[in-house]
Design an enzyme around this catalytic site. Structure first.
Site, PDB file in Angstrom:
ATOM      1  N   HIS A  92      45.970  39.576  40.656  1.00  0.00           N
ATOM      2  CA  HIS A  92      45.090  40.746  40.546  1.00  0.00           C
ATOM      3  C   HIS A  92      44.088  40.513  39.403  1.00  0.00           C
ATOM      4  O   HIS A  92      44.431  39.957  38.360  1.00  0.00           O
ATOM      5  CB  HIS A  92      45.907  42.019  40.292  1.00  0.00           C
ATOM      6  CG  HIS A  92      45.089  43.253  40.460  1.00  0.00           C
ATOM      7  ND1 HIS A  92      44.199  43.682  39.499  1.00  0.00           N
ATOM      8  CD2 HIS A  92      44.995  44.126  41.489  1.00  0.00           C
ATOM      9  CE1 HIS A  92      43.601  44.773  39.955  1.00  0.00           C
ATOM     10  NE2 HIS A  92      44.058  45.058  41.143  1.00  0.00           N
ATOM     11  N   SER A 205      38.181  50.637  45.242  1.00  0.00           N
ATOM     12  CA  SER A 205      37.652  51.986  45.459  1.00  0.00           C
ATOM     13  C   SER A 205      37.812  52.483  46.891  1.00  0.00           C
ATOM     14  O   SER A 205      36.938  53.176  47.420  1.00  0.00           O
ATOM     15  CB  SER A 205      36.181  52.073  45.007  1.00  0.00           C
ATOM     16  OG  SER A 205      36.085  51.892  43.601  1.00  0.00           O
TER      17      SER A 205
HETATM   18  P1  PGA Z   1      41.161  51.041  43.044  1.00  0.00           P
HETATM   19  O1  PGA Z   1      42.025  49.714  42.716  1.00  0.00           O
HETATM   20  O2  PGA Z   1      41.534  51.438  44.445  1.00  0.00           O
HETATM   21  O3  PGA Z   1      41.599  52.044  42.011  1.00  0.00           O
HETATM   22  O4  PGA Z   1      39.738  50.643  42.943  1.00  0.00           O
HETATM   23  C1  PGA Z   1      42.209  48.739  43.703  1.00  0.00           C
HETATM   24  C2  PGA Z   1      43.042  47.616  43.163  1.00  0.00           C
HETATM   25  O5  PGA Z   1      42.906  47.256  41.996  1.00  0.00           O
HETATM   26  O6  PGA Z   1      43.879  47.050  43.916  1.00  0.00           O
END
Ligand code: PGA
Length: 243
Positions: A92, A205
Site C-alpha cells: 500500500h 476515493s
Molecule cells: P480511500 O483509500 O478510499 O480512503 O481513498 C483507498 C485505499 O487507500 O485503499
C-alpha cells in the site's frame, strides 16, 4: 466474475466497531453477487473473523517478509493465517511512504503471504507528479517488475493512484481503463495465460456515488476502499452499486 469489494480500515477501529463487520456479514450483499472482504487493524482480526462467520473474508493490511524472527512490532503472514485471516494487502502506498518500503520489500511480503496460503492484494500506483509527466505506465511496469511474486495463483493487483487516495479525486473512467489494460498486459507478459486469471481492483476515493461507474469499467474486477469502508452502511451501498 462478481465484483470484489475490499475494505481497508487502515489505523481505524476499536472493539465497538466490530459491530460494523457483523452488520456487513449479516447482509445479503456479503452472500450475493459481490464478495466483501475487510482488512481491519491487526488488533481486531481475531474478533472480526469470529463475527464474520465466513460471510466476510478477513485479512491483514500488511505482513513481514519473513515467517518469524527478531522483528519487534511486526506481524508475519503465518500469524495472520493462524488467526483465520484469508488475505493480506501488501505494498500500500501509505506503507511505501511511511515505512520506506521498496518494491523488493513488497515482493518479499507477497511471497511470504503466498507461502502462508493467504491471497495477496498487491498495490501499485503513480503519484500526481508521475502522472502529470506522462510516466504512469512506466511506473506501473516498474513496480510490477520489482514486486510481483513468482506465480499468479492467489494474486490480486490493486491499481491505486497515490493522488486519488483519501483526496476525493479519482482518475477519469478512461484513465482507469487504460491503466488496467496496461497492468493486464504486463501480468500476462509475465505469467502467460495464468495472468488472465488475476483480478485487478481499482482503489482511491471510491464512494457509493462513484462505485457503480468504476465497477463498469472494462477489467475492473472490484474496488479497494478506505474511508468509505468504515461503516456497513457505506460499504454495503458500494456493494449494491456493483453491476
Ligand atoms: P480511500 O483509500 O478510499 O480512503 O481513498 C483507498 C485505499 O487507500 O485503499
Amino acid at each position: 466474475m462478481p465484483a470484489l469489494i475490499v475494505g481497508n480500515w487502515k489505523m481505524n477501529g476499536l472493539g465497538e466497531d466490530i459491530a460494523e463487520v457483523a452488520a456487513m456479514a449479516g447482509s445479503s450483499a456479503a452472500k450475493g453477487r459481490s464478495g466483501i472482504w475487510i482488512a481491519p487493524p491487526f488488533t481486531l482480526i481475531d474478533r472480526a473473523v469470529i463475527v464474520s462467520a465466513g460471510a466476510v473474508k478477513i485479512g491483514g493490511q500488511d505482513c513481514h517478509g519473513n515467517a518469524k524472527g527478531a522483528h519487534t512490532g511486526c506481524v508475519s503472514a503465518p500469524m495472520l493465517a493462524d488467526l483465520g485471516a484469508g488475505f493480506v494487502i501488501v505494498g500500500h502506498s501509505e506503507r511505501r511512504r511511511d515505512n520506506g518500503e521498496t518494491d523488493a520489500d513488497v515482493r518479499a511480503k507477497a511471497m511470504a503471504g503466498r507461502a502462508a496460503e493467504l491471497e495477496v492484494i498487491l498495490c501499485i500506483g503513480e503519484t500526481r507528479g508521475q502522472r502529470d509527466s506522462g510516466q504512469t505506465e512506466a511506473v506501473l511496469s516498474s513496480q510490477l517488475a520489482g514486486s510481483l511474486p513468482d506465480d499468479a495463483e492467489g494474486l490480486i493487483i490493486a491499481y491505486e493512484p497515490v493522488w486519488a487516495i483519501g483526496t476525493g479525486l479519482t482518475p477519469t473512467l478512461g484513465d482507469v481503463e487504460t491503466a488496467h489494460a496496461h497492468i493486464r498486459s504486463q501480468i500476462v507478459a509475465r505469467f502467460g495465460p495464468a495472468g488472465h486469471g488475476v483480478r485487478i481492483l481499482y482503489g482511491g476515493s471510491v464512494t457509493p456515488a462513484n462505485a457503480g461507474d468504476l465497477l463498469r469499467v472494462a477489467d475492473v474486477g472490484g474496488v479497494l476502499v478506505g474511508g468509505a469502508s468504515l461503516t456497513a452502511q457505506s460499504l454495503l451501498a458500494i456493494a449494491a452499486a456493483a453491476p
